[in-house]
Design an enzyme around this catalytic site. Structure first.
Site, PDB file in Angstrom:
ATOM      1  N   CYS A   1      28.857  48.595 -10.647  1.00 22.67           N
ATOM      2  CA  CYS A   1      29.155  47.641  -9.573  1.00 22.67           C
ATOM      3  C   CYS A   1      29.823  46.411 -10.181  1.00 22.67           C
ATOM      4  O   CYS A   1      29.291  45.811 -11.117  1.00 22.67           O
ATOM      5  CB  CYS A   1      27.867  47.243  -8.867  1.00 22.67           C
ATOM      6  SG  CYS A   1      28.084  45.849  -7.750  1.00 22.67           S
TER       7      CYS A   1
ATOM      8  N   CYS B   1      21.143  47.040  -5.944  1.00 23.36           N
ATOM      9  CA  CYS B   1      22.300  47.906  -6.046  1.00 23.36           C
ATOM     10  C   CYS B   1      22.079  48.702  -7.323  1.00 23.36           C
ATOM     11  O   CYS B   1      21.881  48.127  -8.388  1.00 23.36           O
ATOM     12  CB  CYS B   1      23.576  47.070  -6.158  1.00 23.36           C
ATOM     13  SG  CYS B   1      24.997  48.064  -6.623  1.00 23.36           S
TER      14      CYS B   1
ATOM     15  N   CYS C   1      30.072  46.783  -3.898  1.00 27.57           N
ATOM     16  CA  CYS C   1      30.587  48.116  -4.242  1.00 27.57           C
ATOM     17  C   CYS C   1      30.230  49.174  -3.214  1.00 27.57           C
ATOM     18  O   CYS C   1      30.578  50.341  -3.387  1.00 27.57           O
ATOM     19  CB  CYS C   1      30.088  48.531  -5.624  1.00 27.57           C
ATOM     20  SG  CYS C   1      28.344  48.944  -5.641  1.00 27.57           S
TER      21      CYS C   1
ATOM     22  N   TYR D   1      -7.615   1.695   5.741  1.00 35.50           N
ATOM     23  CA  TYR D   1      -6.908   0.470   5.386  1.00 35.50           C
ATOM     24  C   TYR D   1      -7.134  -0.676   6.367  1.00 35.50           C
ATOM     25  O   TYR D   1      -6.532  -1.725   6.227  1.00 35.50           O
ATOM     26  CB  TYR D   1      -5.405   0.726   5.202  1.00 35.50           C
ATOM     27  CG  TYR D   1      -4.760   1.610   6.245  1.00 35.50           C
ATOM     28  CD1 TYR D   1      -4.337   2.887   5.900  1.00 35.50           C
ATOM     29  CD2 TYR D   1      -4.584   1.174   7.552  1.00 35.50           C
ATOM     30  CE1 TYR D   1      -3.746   3.716   6.833  1.00 35.50           C
ATOM     31  CE2 TYR D   1      -3.991   2.004   8.490  1.00 35.50           C
ATOM     32  CZ  TYR D   1      -3.575   3.273   8.124  1.00 35.50           C
ATOM     33  OH  TYR D   1      -2.992   4.098   9.054  1.00 35.50           O
TER      34      TYR D   1
ATOM     35  N   CYS E   1      25.382  47.818  -0.952  1.00 34.73           N
ATOM     36  CA  CYS E   1      25.756  46.666  -1.760  1.00 34.73           C
ATOM     37  C   CYS E   1      27.043  46.058  -1.167  1.00 34.73           C
ATOM     38  O   CYS E   1      28.018  46.773  -0.966  1.00 34.73           O
ATOM     39  CB  CYS E   1      25.997  47.098  -3.205  1.00 34.73           C
ATOM     40  SG  CYS E   1      26.809  45.828  -4.200  1.00 34.73           S
TER      41      CYS E   1
ATOM     42  N   GLU F   1       0.856  -1.193   0.000  1.00 43.06           N
ATOM     43  CA  GLU F   1       0.000   0.000   0.000  1.00 43.06           C
ATOM     44  C   GLU F   1       0.886   1.235   0.000  1.00 43.06           C
ATOM     45  O   GLU F   1       2.046   1.165   0.400  1.00 43.06           O
ATOM     46  CB  GLU F   1      -0.870   0.027   1.277  1.00 43.06           C
ATOM     47  CG  GLU F   1      -1.767  -1.184   1.405  1.00 43.06           C
ATOM     48  CD  GLU F   1      -2.513  -1.241   2.755  1.00 43.06           C
ATOM     49  OE1 GLU F   1      -2.462  -0.258   3.520  1.00 43.06           O
ATOM     50  OE2 GLU F   1      -3.125  -2.276   3.018  1.00 43.06           O
TER      51      GLU F   1
ATOM     52  N   LYS G   1      10.465   3.257   3.335  1.00 45.96           N
ATOM     53  CA  LYS G   1      10.353   4.694   3.081  1.00 45.96           C
ATOM     54  C   LYS G   1      11.039   5.127   1.779  1.00 45.96           C
ATOM     55  O   LYS G   1      12.059   4.557   1.392  1.00 45.96           O
ATOM     56  CB  LYS G   1      11.000   5.458   4.238  1.00 45.96           C
ATOM     57  CG  LYS G   1      10.327   5.224   5.568  1.00 45.96           C
ATOM     58  CD  LYS G   1       9.183   6.165   5.736  1.00 45.96           C
ATOM     59  CE  LYS G   1       9.049   6.750   7.031  1.00 45.96           C
ATOM     60  NZ  LYS G   1       9.383   7.780   7.730  1.00 45.96           N
TER      61      LYS G   1
ATOM     62  N   ASP H   1       1.143  10.311   3.847  1.00 48.36           N
ATOM     63  CA  ASP H   1       1.727  11.153   4.886  1.00 48.36           C
ATOM     64  C   ASP H   1       0.650  12.040   5.491  1.00 48.36           C
ATOM     65  O   ASP H   1       0.433  13.166   5.061  1.00 48.36           O
ATOM     66  CB  ASP H   1       2.866  11.991   4.294  1.00 48.36           C
ATOM     67  CG  ASP H   1       3.832  12.421   5.371  1.00 48.36           C
ATOM     68  OD1 ASP H   1       3.683  11.978   6.530  1.00 48.36           O
ATOM     69  OD2 ASP H   1       4.745  13.197   5.059  1.00 48.36           O
TER      70      ASP H   1
ATOM     71  N   LYS I   1       2.151   4.604   1.603  1.00 51.55           N
ATOM     72  CA  LYS I   1       2.184   5.151   2.964  1.00 51.55           C
ATOM     73  C   LYS I   1       1.850   6.630   2.864  1.00 51.55           C
ATOM     74  O   LYS I   1       2.665   7.450   2.454  1.00 51.55           O
ATOM     75  CB  LYS I   1       3.549   4.941   3.599  1.00 51.55           C
ATOM     76  CG  LYS I   1       3.585   5.374   5.056  1.00 51.55           C
ATOM     77  CD  LYS I   1       4.875   4.925   5.705  1.00 51.55           C
ATOM     78  CE  LYS I   1       4.916   5.198   7.193  1.00 51.55           C
ATOM     79  NZ  LYS I   1       4.429   6.479   7.631  1.00 51.55           N
TER      80      LYS I   1
HETATM   81  S1  IVH Z   1      -0.792   0.300   8.772  1.00 49.35           S
HETATM   82  C1  IVH Z   1      -0.023  -1.859  12.758  1.00 49.35           C
HETATM   83  N1  IVH Z   1      -1.037   1.352   6.361  1.00 49.35           N
HETATM   84  O1  IVH Z   1       1.964   5.281   9.009  1.00 49.35           O
HETATM   85  C2  IVH Z   1      -0.247  -1.236  11.428  1.00 49.35           C
HETATM   86  N2  IVH Z   1      -0.263   2.742   8.138  1.00 49.35           N
HETATM   87  O2  IVH Z   1       4.473   4.689  10.572  1.00 49.35           O
HETATM   88  C3  IVH Z   1      -0.268   0.238  11.481  1.00 49.35           C
HETATM   89  N3  IVH Z   1       0.174   5.069   7.486  1.00 49.35           N
HETATM   90  O3  IVH Z   1       0.626   5.030  12.224  1.00 49.35           O
HETATM   91  C4  IVH Z   1      -0.538   1.041  10.333  1.00 49.35           C
HETATM   92  N4  IVH Z   1      -0.391   4.845   5.363  1.00 49.35           N
HETATM   93  O4  IVH Z   1      -0.637   6.510  10.517  1.00 49.35           O
HETATM   94  C5  IVH Z   1      -0.691   1.553   7.648  1.00 49.35           C
HETATM   95  N5  IVH Z   1      -1.322   2.185   4.189  1.00 49.35           N
HETATM   96  C6  IVH Z   1      -0.981   2.375   5.480  1.00 49.35           C
HETATM   97  C7  IVH Z   1      -0.549   3.630   5.951  1.00 49.35           C
HETATM   98  C8  IVH Z   1      -0.192   3.773   7.296  1.00 49.35           C
HETATM   99  C9  IVH Z   1       0.036   5.681   6.305  1.00 49.35           C
HETATM  100  C10 IVH Z   1       0.655   5.695   8.736  1.00 49.35           C
HETATM  101  C11 IVH Z   1      -0.157   5.331   9.955  1.00 49.35           C
HETATM  102  C12 IVH Z   1       0.822   4.661  10.900  1.00 49.35           C
HETATM  103  C13 IVH Z   1       2.133   5.160  10.400  1.00 49.35           C
HETATM  104  C14 IVH Z   1       3.210   4.148  10.724  1.00 49.35           C
END
Ligand code: IVH
Length: 670
Positions: A429, A424, A409, A225, A406, A116, A312, A120, A118
């Site tokens: 200059c 300037c 100069c 999720y 400046c 999936e 990451k 932010d 991640k």
């Molecule tokens: S699973 C025990 N799935 O990332 C499983 N987390 O660093 C916990 N996050 O606290 C989370 N996208 O807030 C999961 N597709 C995703 C996610 C996700 C973002 C965040 C979430 C979690 C943090 C972990």
């Protein structure tokens, strides 16, 4: 009135069903079925009936998303199942180690993974009871979070009613799409409020607003999720996702069931390259063992699940210390503050400096010497200072005093009212002359090959040139005495300078560096006036009547020709034999292809093509490839782990393209 309570109950029910259906189509499926107008009419009708029969209002009615009163606080609530976070990894090796640990614990078992994105944002748990939205709790410390129900209810993609009557808890990530983030910051800027550094901070700030009406304006969204039904998950994570979808929750469309480690790695590589195509921010991918049974047998360490990991992407933001601020003086005299940073690694390159734009920007962000600053490389690769870490201040930080003179100069700087840039204004200059000469010699201007920064610095230091016209009086013996200059390269340079005399008038006009006169304007002026003398006598009225020339440009042109030292400059250029009248261009190859006249430099490991392939593509489109970055470089194409060339390009403000951008510009992708 006419309508009975019984009839109203039926109609209200029907309207709520319709509105929910269309909300889902619009906000979850991205597939609207009716116009906004028709949708608004349904809501209005429902609101009217509900005001007639207030006893029929339920908390999960679509009219109840936005509470009318601010809340007083966010009570702390315990999570029924702790919300753990994830262990991180940053490389292929580390990810493979994660899988090997699992292999050891589940010997011989076949593994499937769900990959999936991640997102932010902020972790959230949302509880439904009896088919109704009941409570939303932030992750907090994982054991207790804050009840932010009133704010989460405003998220239009989140169903307030679901078809499962059991106790249901869904978990996911609240985030702000880039578009909403930018809108919020624009409004804050207008009001003079401090800006959010990134969408995550903006989402965190939003979820803690006390007034749900304000939250509703901000357009938060949520991807789910996880789902527990009476505390139980489905037999697999993939089925969790499918159930969420079936119940009308928004799941991320880019989730993927992977049957091998290779598939996961491909998924990672793909999204590392394409994260900028998404309209929300992601900081990596999350890989979960698909089978719930396997998950349960793997269990948890003290802090994390053993069955999931976050892999990451290279960070695009980093914190570092601002050691000093230097002032650069540009060709037009503009003073630009540049941050000198403690060297820091950011997605593969060492960052040591970054532009701070102007004095106002310094003041707005309250940047002080010695501050820790958050720097960012976004899609465009050039680092910028996004925010100051005020909480890390020790009291030793010093406000930067913008110099009243400046730095080169010592002429007092001038900042017209209403402008943000100090300049300037001394046309002699040395810093301005240096930049003016470099611009004059640059590729799209007079194209004097070999006349780069190092050489101009030497020529100026040895007092061989003070200004542009001196270039045309340089002697072979003078040049030969310079560092790294033999008789042959001296002769080459003189030939190059000589060739500049044959350049067309419109290029000279551009090369003069008159403020606001870019290539296109220079061409328009040259075509219309045909000669330097005619242009020098042009009136304001004549100028503004030309296409693309507004009052600012016209004024700037008049100002330029009125200045005595410019008149002298032009006189000397004429005497040197430069073309001051427009005629048909001769002697230069006709430009063809979309990269005609462009010079490329390649750096880093390229994934999408080899260097040879890139060269062929560029040459076919009329461009050329050179090996080192200079002011004559038009574009630098970067692959992975780029070296000093990228840094050099950043210093020179040369556009930087990723491989994707290059393919796109070459017309080789959609
Ligand atoms: S699973 C025990 N799935 O990332 C499983 N987390 O660093 C916990 N996050 O606290 C989370 N996208 O807030 C999961 N597709 C995703 C996610 C996700 C973002 C965040 C979430 C979690 C943090 C972990």
């Amino acid at each position: 009135m006419g309508i009975t309570k019984h009839e109203a109950t039926k109609r209200i029910d029907k309207l709520r069903q319709q509105i929910r259906y269309h909300e889902k189509k619009y906000y979850v499926d991205n597939d609207p079925q009716i116009s906004d107008y028709e949708f608004d009419n349904l809501v209005k009708e429902l609101e009217k009936l509900e005001s007639q029969f207030p006893e029929l209002i339920t908390p999960d009615s679509p009219t109840q998303r936005v509470g009318e009163q601010p809340v007083e606080s966010f009570p702390s609530v315990e999570h029924s199942i702790p919300m753990l976070s994830l262990d991180n990894c940053y490389s292929q090796e580390e990810f493979i180690e994660f899988v090997q640990r699992i292999d050891k614990l589940l010997p011989g078992e076949k593994l499937e993974f769900v990959a999936e994105l991640k997102i932010d944002g902020l972790g959230i748990a949302i509880i439904y009871r009896n088919g109704h939205f009941n409570q939303a709790i932030t992750r907090g410390d994982g054991f207790r979070g804050d009840d932010v129900s009133a704010n989460v209810k405003t998220i239009r993609s989140l169903p307030l009613a679901i078809s499962l009557k059991e106790e249901v808890e869904v978990r996911g990530e609240i985030y702000l799409p880039f578009a909403s983030f930018e809108k919020i910051n624009q409004e804050r800027e207008k009001k003079g409020e401090s800006l959010f550094a990134n969408p995550r901070n903006a989402a965190a700030g939003t979820i803690r607003l006390l007034d749900p009406r304000e939250v509703a304006q901000r357009q938060l969204d949520v991807y789910l999720y996880y789902i527990f039904v009476n505390g139980q998950q489905q037999p697999s994570q993939w089925e969790n996702l499918q159930l969420l979808k079936k119940l009308g929750f928004k799941i991320n469309p880019h989730v993927r069931l992977c049957r091998s480690v290779e598939e996961v790695l491909t998924y990672y590589d793909y999204w590392k390259q394409h994260r900028d195509d998404l309209d929300f921010d992601v900081d990596g991918i999350v890989i979960k063992i698909n089978s719930t049974d396997q998950q349960q047998r793997l269990g948890f360490t003290a802090k994390f699940p053993r069955w999931a990991i976050a892999y990451k992407f290279p960070a695009r933001q980093a914190t570092t210390r601002l050691i000093d601020i230097k002032i650069q003086v540009g060709r037009t005299g503009a003073l630009t503050p540049v941050a000198i940073l403690q060297p820091v690694q950011l997605s593969g390159i060492t960052i040591t400096r970054s532009t701070l734009h102007n004095e106002e920007e310094l003041r707005r962000k309250d940047i002080r010497l010695g501050d820790y600053v958050l720097i960012e490389r976004s899609g465009d690769v050039i680092p910028k200072v996004v925010a100051v870490m005020k909480e890390r201040r020790t009291g030793q930080e010093k406000p930067f005093v913008f110099p009243p003179r400046c730095p080169i100069c010592q002429t007092p700087v001038f900042k017209p009212k209403g402008e943000v840039i100090s300049r300037c204004i001394n046309p002699s200059c040395p810093a301005r002359l240096r930049e003016a000469i470099l611009h004059f010699a640059s590729r799209r201007a007079m194209n004097i090959e070999g006349l780069g920064e190092a050489l101009v610095d030497q020529l100026m230091a040895k007092k061989l040139i003070k200004g542009i016209p001196d270039l045309f009086h340089l002697q072979q013996e003078q040049l030969e005495k310079l560092e790294r200059m033999g008789p042959k390269s001296a002769q080459n340079l003189l030939n190059q300078i000589d060739a500049a005399k044959k350049r067309n008038f419109h290029r000279l006009l551009y090369a003069l560096g008159i403020r606001y006169v870019g290539e296109k304007t220079a061409q328009i002026l040259a075509t219309h006036f045909r000669s330097l003398d005619k242009l020098a006598q042009a009136s304001y009225k004549e100028l503004v009547e030309l296409p693309d020339i507004g009052p600012k440009v016209a004024e700037s042109i008049i100002f330029f020709f009125r200045q005595k030292q410019n008149q002298e400059l032009l006189q000397r250029l004429k005497e040197a034999g430069l073309k001051t009248e427009e005629e048909k261009e001769t002697g230069e190859a006709p430009s063809q292809g979309r990269f005609a006249g462009m010079t490329f430099v390649l750096t880093g490991e390229l994934n999408r093509f080899t260097r040879d392939e890139a060269r062929k593509i560029i040459e076919n489109l009329g461009g050329k490839v050179t090996s080192s970055v200079s002011r004559k470089t038009t574009v630098v194409i970067v692959g992975q782990n780029p070296g000093s060339k990228l840094q050099r390009a950043q210093e020179l403000n040369i556009p930087i393209w990723t491989e994707e951008k290059f393919l796109h510009q070459a017309g080789l992708t959609a």
